[in-house]
Design a protein around this motif. Structure first.
Motif, PDB file in Angstrom:
ATOM      1  N   THR A  85       0.728  -1.193  -0.062  1.00  0.00           N
ATOM      2  CA  THR A  85      -0.016   0.005  -0.115  1.00  0.00           C
ATOM      3  C   THR A  85       0.929   1.148  -0.036  1.00  0.00           C
ATOM      4  OG1 THR A  85      -0.110  -0.041   2.452  1.00  0.00           O
ATOM      5  CG2 THR A  85      -1.820  -1.223   1.054  1.00  0.00           C
ATOM      6  N   GLN A  86       2.083   1.272   0.118  1.00  0.00           N
ATOM      7  CA  GLN A  86       2.904   2.258   0.255  1.00  0.00           C
ATOM      8  C   GLN A  86       3.048   2.867  -1.108  1.00  0.00           C
ATOM      9  OE1 GLN A  86       4.376   3.592   3.038  1.00  0.00           O
ATOM     10  NE2 GLN A  86       3.235   2.249   4.165  1.00  0.00           N
ATOM     11  N   ASP A  88       5.735   4.447  -2.441  1.00  0.00           N
ATOM     12  CA  ASP A  88       6.866   4.417  -3.015  1.00  0.00           C
ATOM     13  C   ASP A  88       6.897   3.003  -3.981  1.00  0.00           C
ATOM     14  OD1 ASP A  88       7.722   6.807  -2.051  1.00  0.00           O
ATOM     15  OD2 ASP A  88       9.029   6.194  -0.366  1.00  0.00           O
ATOM     16  N   ASP A  89       6.419   1.931  -3.214  1.00  0.00           N
ATOM     17  CA  ASP A  89       6.256   0.890  -3.874  1.00  0.00           C
ATOM     18  C   ASP A  89       5.528   0.704  -4.980  1.00  0.00           C
ATOM     19  OD1 ASP A  89       7.578  -0.347  -1.631  1.00  0.00           O
ATOM     20  OD2 ASP A  89       5.781  -0.734  -0.430  1.00  0.00           O
ATOM     21  N   VAL A  90       4.534   1.527  -5.159  1.00  0.00           N
ATOM     22  CA  VAL A  90       3.802   1.510  -6.489  1.00  0.00           C
ATOM     23  C   VAL A  90       4.677   2.301  -7.464  1.00  0.00           C
ATOM     24  CG1 VAL A  90       1.717   1.871  -7.571  1.00  0.00           C
ATOM     25  CG2 VAL A  90       1.628   1.176  -5.162  1.00  0.00           C
ATOM     26  N   LEU A  91       5.095   3.516  -6.912  1.00  0.00           N
ATOM     27  CA  LEU A  91       5.880   4.226  -7.908  1.00  0.00           C
ATOM     28  C   LEU A  91       6.943   3.280  -8.397  1.00  0.00           C
ATOM     29  CD1 LEU A  91       6.157   7.602  -5.975  1.00  0.00           C
ATOM     30  CD2 LEU A  91       4.949   7.101  -8.233  1.00  0.00           C
ATOM     31  N   LYS A  92       7.463   2.529  -7.549  1.00  0.00           N
ATOM     32  CA  LYS A  92       8.822   1.794  -8.092  1.00  0.00           C
ATOM     33  C   LYS A  92       8.243   0.839  -9.176  1.00  0.00           C
ATOM     34  CE  LYS A  92      12.105  -1.656  -6.436  1.00  0.00           C
ATOM     35  NZ  LYS A  92      12.445  -2.587  -5.267  1.00  0.00           N
ATOM     36  N   GLY A  93       7.099   0.344  -8.865  1.00  0.00           N
ATOM     37  CA  GLY A  93       6.423  -0.646 -10.365  1.00  0.00           C
ATOM     38  C   GLY A  93       6.307   0.414 -11.428  1.00  0.00           C
ATOM     39  N   PHE A  94       5.835   1.525 -11.464  1.00  0.00           N
ATOM     40  CA  PHE A  94       5.926   2.285 -12.700  1.00  0.00           C
ATOM     41  C   PHE A  94       7.264   2.538 -13.317  1.00  0.00           C
ATOM     42  CE2 PHE A  94       1.811   3.915 -11.031  1.00  0.00           C
ATOM     43  CZ  PHE A  94       0.814   3.325 -11.978  1.00  0.00           C
ATOM     44  N   GLN A  95       8.116   3.054 -12.506  1.00  0.00           N
ATOM     45  CA  GLN A  95       9.632   3.215 -12.750  1.00  0.00           C
ATOM     46  C   GLN A  95      10.352   1.927 -13.388  1.00  0.00           C
ATOM     47  OE1 GLN A  95      10.983   4.790  -9.118  1.00  0.00           O
ATOM     48  NE2 GLN A  95      10.013   6.449  -9.156  1.00  0.00           N
ATOM     49  N   SER A  96       9.831   0.765 -13.062  1.00  0.00           N
ATOM     50  CA  SER A  96      10.330  -0.496 -13.570  1.00  0.00           C
ATOM     51  C   SER A  96       9.739  -0.840 -14.876  1.00  0.00           C
ATOM     52  CB  SER A  96      10.290  -1.598 -12.341  1.00  0.00           C
ATOM     53  OG  SER A  96       8.954  -1.900 -12.436  1.00  0.00           O
ATOM     54  N   ASN A  99       2.816  -0.223 -16.510  1.00  0.00           N
ATOM     55  CA  ASN A  99       1.690   0.720 -17.196  1.00  0.00           C
ATOM     56  C   ASN A  99       0.426   1.181 -16.133  1.00  0.00           C
ATOM     57  OD1 ASN A  99       2.395  -1.160 -19.814  1.00  0.00           O
ATOM     58  ND2 ASN A  99       2.724   1.065 -19.993  1.00  0.00           N
ATOM     59  N   ASP A 100       0.167  -0.108 -15.174  1.00  0.00           N
ATOM     60  CA  ASP A 100      -0.795   0.153 -14.449  1.00  0.00           C
ATOM     61  C   ASP A 100      -0.773  -0.728 -13.240  1.00  0.00           C
ATOM     62  OD1 ASP A 100      -3.138   1.089 -13.332  1.00  0.00           O
ATOM     63  OD2 ASP A 100      -4.528   0.207 -15.017  1.00  0.00           O
ATOM     64  N   TYR A 101      -1.408  -0.563 -12.412  1.00  0.00           N
ATOM     65  CA  TYR A 101      -1.515  -1.584 -11.178  1.00  0.00           C
ATOM     66  C   TYR A 101      -2.584  -1.780 -10.658  1.00  0.00           C
ATOM     67  CZ  TYR A 101      -2.589   2.428  -7.767  1.00  0.00           C
ATOM     68  OH  TYR A 101      -3.232   3.264  -7.063  1.00  0.00           O
ATOM     69  N   ILE A 102      -2.968  -2.770  -9.675  1.00  0.00           N
ATOM     70  CA  ILE A 102      -4.238  -3.091  -9.070  1.00  0.00           C
ATOM     71  C   ILE A 102      -3.868  -3.593  -7.556  1.00  0.00           C
ATOM     72  CG2 ILE A 102      -4.517  -5.218 -10.091  1.00  0.00           C
ATOM     73  CD1 ILE A 102      -7.406  -4.912 -10.175  1.00  0.00           C
ATOM     74  N   ARG A 103      -4.503  -3.233  -6.701  1.00  0.00           N
ATOM     75  CA  ARG A 103      -4.037  -3.797  -5.381  1.00  0.00           C
ATOM     76  C   ARG A 103      -5.008  -4.902  -4.943  1.00  0.00           C
ATOM     77  NH1 ARG A 103      -3.367   1.983  -3.378  1.00  0.00           N
ATOM     78  NH2 ARG A 103      -1.373   2.232  -2.958  1.00  0.00           N
ATOM     79  N   LYS A 104      -4.512  -5.892  -4.288  1.00  0.00           N
ATOM     80  CA  LYS A 104      -4.997  -7.032  -3.686  1.00  0.00           C
ATOM     81  C   LYS A 104      -5.511  -6.710  -2.391  1.00  0.00           C
ATOM     82  CE  LYS A 104      -1.647 -10.424  -5.588  1.00  0.00           C
ATOM     83  NZ  LYS A 104      -0.833 -11.805  -5.044  1.00  0.00           N
ATOM     84  N   PHE A 202      -5.975  10.735  -6.288  1.00  0.00           N
ATOM     85  CA  PHE A 202      -4.677  11.309  -5.750  1.00  0.00           C
ATOM     86  C   PHE A 202      -3.430  10.721  -6.120  1.00  0.00           C
ATOM     87  CE2 PHE A 202      -1.388  12.053  -2.479  1.00  0.00           C
ATOM     88  CZ  PHE A 202      -1.302  13.281  -2.762  1.00  0.00           C
ATOM     89  N   PHE A 203      -3.499   9.245  -6.028  1.00  0.00           N
ATOM     90  CA  PHE A 203      -2.348   8.538  -6.235  1.00  0.00           C
ATOM     91  C   PHE A 203      -1.864   8.727  -7.908  1.00  0.00           C
ATOM     92  CE2 PHE A 203      -0.108   4.965  -8.041  1.00  0.00           C
ATOM     93  CZ  PHE A 203       0.757   4.683  -6.994  1.00  0.00           C
ATOM     94  N   ASN A 204      -2.991   8.388  -8.626  1.00  0.00           N
ATOM     95  CA  ASN A 204      -2.468   8.648 -10.075  1.00  0.00           C
ATOM     96  C   ASN A 204      -2.205  10.106 -10.487  1.00  0.00           C
ATOM     97  OD1 ASN A 204      -2.872   5.940 -10.684  1.00  0.00           O
ATOM     98  ND2 ASN A 204      -5.149   6.345 -11.146  1.00  0.00           N
TER      99      ASN A 204
END
Length: 245
Positions: A85-86, A88-96, A99-104, A202-204
């Motif tokens: 949920t952090q 920074d973790d999701v931003l790391k996903g975009f940086q790697s 294109n998109d993410y979905i939380r469990k 807000f996150f996007n």
């Protein structure tokens, strides 16, 4: 209708089985992999249209896999599944390269909407060879847009400056295309968020700020190419006469 081929990487067997069967019942072709160390060999043999990657995997995590997939095919749409949920973790996903993410935990309806949205935004199968125009004999992948000193190849996901070539991510290319379409006109921030991310959370919104900063940095060698922030409104892409090569 062509079935969308999904490489689905998930190390939770019970969840993976449910998701795989649900996707197949909706006419997706799914190759499921549970071990991060086996993903790349499956990717190369299966030839997916889109990758759905869990972040936490044995042997290789989703971030590392996304980077390797991107090095092979910069156009491949990648959707991350994450229990984190952090921000920074999701931003790391975009940086790697995501294109998109979905939380469990997630609903199948939301997952399918995001998959179809990514596939449509990609506009073409990630592994398809360029098609040639019958009238010109040229490939659309050779078409470019002049932006000041730069040459932008949207279908190749590349930005050229002299002999230098910068590979762009799928989302960077989408964003730059929107700015170019609205050159010298303001474009609403919300319109960008809805078109690129599918919602204006807000996150996007934070992610959009990151991508705008990146694009500005890419164009730093030519001051005539300018992305102006219109506070509380959106952006204005200025200068840089648009010319089809």
């Amino acid at each position: 209708m062509t079935r969308i081929k999904l490489l689905y990487v998930e190390d939770e067997p019970f969840l993976g089985k449910i998701v795989k069967e649900s996707l197949e019942s909706r006419d997706f072709e799914v190759c499921m992999v549970a071990d991060g160390g086996e993903v790349m060999s499956k990717y190369l043999t299966f030839g997916p249209d889109l990758c759905v990657l869990d972040v936490m995997l044995p042997h290789r995590d989703g971030y590392e896999l996304a980077q390797e997939i991107r090095s092979i095919n910069p156009r491949m749409p990648i959707l991350f599944l994450t229990a984190r949920t952090q921000t920074d973790d999701v931003l790391k996903g975009f940086q790697s390269g995501g294109n998109d993410y979905i939380r469990k935990p997630f609903s199948m309806e939301e997952l399918i909407v995001r998959i179809r949205n990514l596939y449509q935004l990609a506009g073409t199968r990630g592994d398809v060879a360029p098609q040639h125009s019958a009238s010109t004999g040229t490939s659309p992948l050779s078409e470019s847009i002049r932006l000041g000193r730069y040459q932008f190849y949207p279908h190749l996901y590349e930005l050229h400056l002299g002999g230098q070539v910068r590979k762009l991510s799928h989302r960077e290319t989408e964003l730059l295309n929107i700015l170019i379409e609205n050159r010298n006109f303001k474009v609403q921030r919300r319109d960008i968020l809805m078109r690129v991310w599918g919602d204006d959370s807000f996150f996007n919104s934070r992610n959009l700020d990151v991508y705008i900063t990146r694009l500005r940095d890419y164009f730093r060698e030519d001051p005539t190419v300018e992305i102006v922030t219109l506070k509380g409104v959106g952006y204005l892409f200025k200068g840089a006469e648009q010319v089809q090569a």
